[in-house]
Design a protein around this motif. Structure first.
Motif, PDB file in Angstrom:
ATOM      1  N   THR A 164     -10.030   3.459  12.982  1.00 57.23           N
ATOM      2  CA  THR A 164      -8.620   3.628  13.310  1.00 57.23           C
ATOM      3  C   THR A 164      -7.863   4.047  12.057  1.00 57.23           C
ATOM      4  O   THR A 164      -7.895   3.329  11.052  1.00 57.23           O
ATOM      5  N   PRO A 165      -7.192   5.193  12.083  1.00 61.82           N
ATOM      6  CA  PRO A 165      -6.394   5.584  10.910  1.00 61.82           C
ATOM      7  C   PRO A 165      -5.297   4.541  10.650  1.00 61.82           C
ATOM      8  O   PRO A 165      -4.646   4.068  11.582  1.00 61.82           O
ATOM      9  N   MET A 166      -5.124   4.169   9.387  1.00 61.27           N
ATOM     10  CA  MET A 166      -4.074   3.227   9.020  1.00 61.27           C
ATOM     11  C   MET A 166      -3.735   3.381   7.553  1.00 61.27           C
ATOM     12  O   MET A 166      -4.496   3.973   6.793  1.00 61.27           O
ATOM     13  N   THR A 167      -2.599   2.821   7.174  1.00 56.33           N
ATOM     14  CA  THR A 167      -2.183   2.850   5.775  1.00 56.33           C
ATOM     15  C   THR A 167      -2.933   1.772   5.005  1.00 56.33           C
ATOM     16  O   THR A 167      -3.545   0.873   5.590  1.00 56.33           O
ATOM     17  N   LEU A 168      -2.851   1.839   3.687  1.00 58.70           N
ATOM     18  CA  LEU A 168      -3.470   0.813   2.860  1.00 58.70           C
ATOM     19  C   LEU A 168      -2.854  -0.556   3.152  1.00 58.70           C
ATOM     20  O   LEU A 168      -3.560  -1.552   3.244  1.00 58.70           O
ATOM     21  N   GLU A 169      -1.554  -0.598   3.326  1.00 63.52           N
ATOM     22  CA  GLU A 169      -0.888  -1.863   3.640  1.00 63.52           C
ATOM     23  C   GLU A 169      -1.414  -2.452   4.952  1.00 63.52           C
ATOM     24  O   GLU A 169      -1.658  -3.653   5.046  1.00 63.52           O
ATOM     25  N   GLU A 170      -1.597  -1.605   5.964  1.00 63.59           N
ATOM     26  CA  GLU A 170      -2.135  -2.069   7.249  1.00 63.59           C
ATOM     27  C   GLU A 170      -3.574  -2.563   7.097  1.00 63.59           C
ATOM     28  O   GLU A 170      -3.956  -3.560   7.710  1.00 63.59           O
ATOM     29  N   LEU A 171      -4.367  -1.876   6.283  1.00 62.76           N
ATOM     30  CA  LEU A 171      -5.749  -2.289   6.043  1.00 62.76           C
ATOM     31  C   LEU A 171      -5.791  -3.669   5.393  1.00 62.76           C
ATOM     32  O   LEU A 171      -6.558  -4.542   5.812  1.00 62.76           O
ATOM     33  N   ILE A 172      -4.966  -3.874   4.385  1.00 59.76           N
ATOM     34  CA  ILE A 172      -4.918  -5.170   3.695  1.00 59.76           C
ATOM     35  C   ILE A 172      -4.526  -6.270   4.681  1.00 59.76           C
ATOM     36  O   ILE A 172      -5.185  -7.319   4.753  1.00 59.76           O
ATOM     37  N   GLU A 173      -3.484  -6.031   5.447  1.00 61.88           N
ATOM     38  CA  GLU A 173      -3.020  -7.029   6.420  1.00 61.88           C
ATOM     39  C   GLU A 173      -4.093  -7.334   7.464  1.00 61.88           C
ATOM     40  O   GLU A 173      -4.360  -8.498   7.777  1.00 61.88           O
ATOM     41  N   THR A 174      -4.736  -6.304   7.983  1.00 56.48           N
ATOM     42  CA  THR A 174      -5.781  -6.485   8.999  1.00 56.48           C
ATOM     43  C   THR A 174      -6.957  -7.284   8.448  1.00 56.48           C
ATOM     44  O   THR A 174      -7.464  -8.194   9.101  1.00 56.48           O
ATOM     45  N   SER A 175      -7.374  -6.971   7.235  1.00 54.55           N
ATOM     46  CA  SER A 175      -8.534  -7.666   6.674  1.00 54.55           C
ATOM     47  C   SER A 175      -8.250  -9.141   6.423  1.00 54.55           C
ATOM     48  O   SER A 175      -9.125  -9.981   6.618  1.00 54.55           O
ATOM     49  N   TYR A 176      -7.040  -9.479   6.018  1.00 53.77           N
ATOM     50  CA  TYR A 176      -6.720 -10.880   5.748  1.00 53.77           C
ATOM     51  C   TYR A 176      -6.423 -11.685   7.007  1.00 53.77           C
ATOM     52  O   TYR A 176      -6.451 -12.907   6.984  1.00 53.77           O
ATOM     53  N   ARG A 177      -6.147 -11.005   8.124  1.00 56.21           N
ATOM     54  CA  ARG A 177      -5.929 -11.704   9.394  1.00 56.21           C
ATOM     55  C   ARG A 177      -7.236 -12.042  10.098  1.00 56.21           C
ATOM     56  O   ARG A 177      -7.247 -12.778  11.062  1.00 56.21           O
ATOM     57  N   THR A 206     -16.452 -10.071   9.267  1.00 54.82           N
ATOM     58  CA  THR A 206     -16.257  -8.660   9.563  1.00 54.82           C
ATOM     59  C   THR A 206     -15.795  -7.942   8.314  1.00 54.82           C
ATOM     60  O   THR A 206     -14.861  -8.383   7.651  1.00 54.82           O
ATOM     61  N   ALA A 207     -16.438  -6.842   7.992  1.00 61.14           N
ATOM     62  CA  ALA A 207     -16.049  -6.039   6.831  1.00 61.14           C
ATOM     63  C   ALA A 207     -14.992  -5.031   7.264  1.00 61.14           C
ATOM     64  O   ALA A 207     -15.146  -4.351   8.273  1.00 61.14           O
ATOM     65  N   PHE A 208     -13.922  -4.954   6.507  1.00 60.00           N
ATOM     66  CA  PHE A 208     -12.877  -3.966   6.740  1.00 60.00           C
ATOM     67  C   PHE A 208     -12.816  -3.065   5.530  1.00 60.00           C
ATOM     68  O   PHE A 208     -12.762  -3.534   4.393  1.00 60.00           O
ATOM     69  N   LEU A 209     -12.850  -1.759   5.765  1.00 61.12           N
ATOM     70  CA  LEU A 209     -12.786  -0.828   4.659  1.00 61.12           C
ATOM     71  C   LEU A 209     -11.979   0.389   5.048  1.00 61.12           C
ATOM     72  O   LEU A 209     -11.874   0.738   6.219  1.00 61.12           O
ATOM     73  N   GLY A 210     -11.400   0.993   4.033  1.00 57.65           N
ATOM     74  CA  GLY A 210     -10.714   2.261   4.197  1.00 57.65           C
ATOM     75  C   GLY A 210     -11.446   3.294   3.375  1.00 57.65           C
ATOM     76  O   GLY A 210     -12.001   2.978   2.320  1.00 57.65           O
ATOM     77  N   GLU A 235     -12.029  -1.908  -0.085  1.00 64.75           N
ATOM     78  CA  GLU A 235     -12.354  -3.087   0.722  1.00 64.75           C
ATOM     79  C   GLU A 235     -11.488  -4.251   0.250  1.00 64.75           C
ATOM     80  O   GLU A 235     -11.757  -4.841  -0.783  1.00 64.75           O
ATOM     81  N   PRO A 236     -10.438  -4.589   0.982  1.00 62.27           N
ATOM     82  CA  PRO A 236      -9.685  -5.783   0.623  1.00 62.27           C
ATOM     83  C   PRO A 236     -10.566  -7.016   0.829  1.00 62.27           C
ATOM     84  O   PRO A 236     -11.141  -7.204   1.903  1.00 62.27           O
ATOM     85  N   ASN A 237     -10.709  -7.800  -0.205  1.00 62.39           N
ATOM     86  CA  ASN A 237     -11.496  -9.034  -0.136  1.00 62.39           C
ATOM     87  C   ASN A 237     -12.922  -8.768   0.365  1.00 62.39           C
ATOM     88  O   ASN A 237     -13.502  -9.581   1.067  1.00 62.39           O
ATOM     89  N   GLY A 238     -13.479  -7.611   0.014  1.00 67.17           N
ATOM     90  CA  GLY A 238     -14.815  -7.248   0.482  1.00 67.17           C
ATOM     91  C   GLY A 238     -15.787  -7.069  -0.666  1.00 67.17           C
ATOM     92  O   GLY A 238     -15.420  -7.149  -1.834  1.00 67.17           O
TER      93      GLY A 238
END
Length: 146
Positions: free
Chosen positions: A48-61, A66-70, A82-85
């Motif tokens: 899903t295309p998203m901003t860096l801010e959205e990626l950070i928020e999604t990964s911490y929620r 689950t690995a979240f990366l942009g 990878e926020p917190n990855g």
């Protein structure tokens, strides 16, 4: 190409405090974001295309399961955030990911944790792991060529 301080000006503790506490940045030379996703075993159409801010928020929620990366293109590299990855320092991941190319990653753990840097060239991975014991935002990294 030699990086200058201005190349990293976008990344500051003040601008991205959650990301600055724990992250993994990985550069893979010569791949597109789509090729990277396929090498990781994913399907580009599932991202899903998203901003860096959205990626950070999604990964911490979400949980650590689950690995979240942009991924985006910077010059002739794909840049992974990878926020917190930590996929970028997992040798089981980066060895095949670097096959036929070069990979450099930098990992920062929460304060009091560790900072690692890895370099992999054509599938051979290696890195030096150094604990960070100073100020919480202190970065210590080294690399060596295999």
């Amino acid at each position: 190409m030699i990086a200058t301080p201005d190349d990293c000006a976008w990344f500051s503790y003040e601008r991205f405090p959650e990301l600055a506490e724990a992250y993994c940045f990985t550069y893979v030379h010569g791949l597109t974001p789509e090729q990277l996703v396929v090498r990781l075993g994913g399907r580009p159409e599932d991202f899903t295309p998203m901003t860096l801010e959205e990626l950070i928020e999604t990964s911490y929620r979400n949980s650590y399961d689950t690995a979240f990366l942009g991924a985006t293109t910077i010059g002739d590299c794909v840049f992974i955030v990878e926020p917190n990855g930590g996929l970028g320092i997992d040798e089981e991941i980066i060895t095949p990911l670097s096959a036929g190319t070069r990979l450099v990653s930098h990992f920062r753990d929460p304060p009091g944790g560790a900072s690692h840097r890895h370099h992999a060239d054509t599938g051979a991975a290696g890195g030096v792991h150094l604990p960070v014991r100073n100020h919480p935002r202190t970065e210590v990294s080294r690399t060596h060529r295999l």
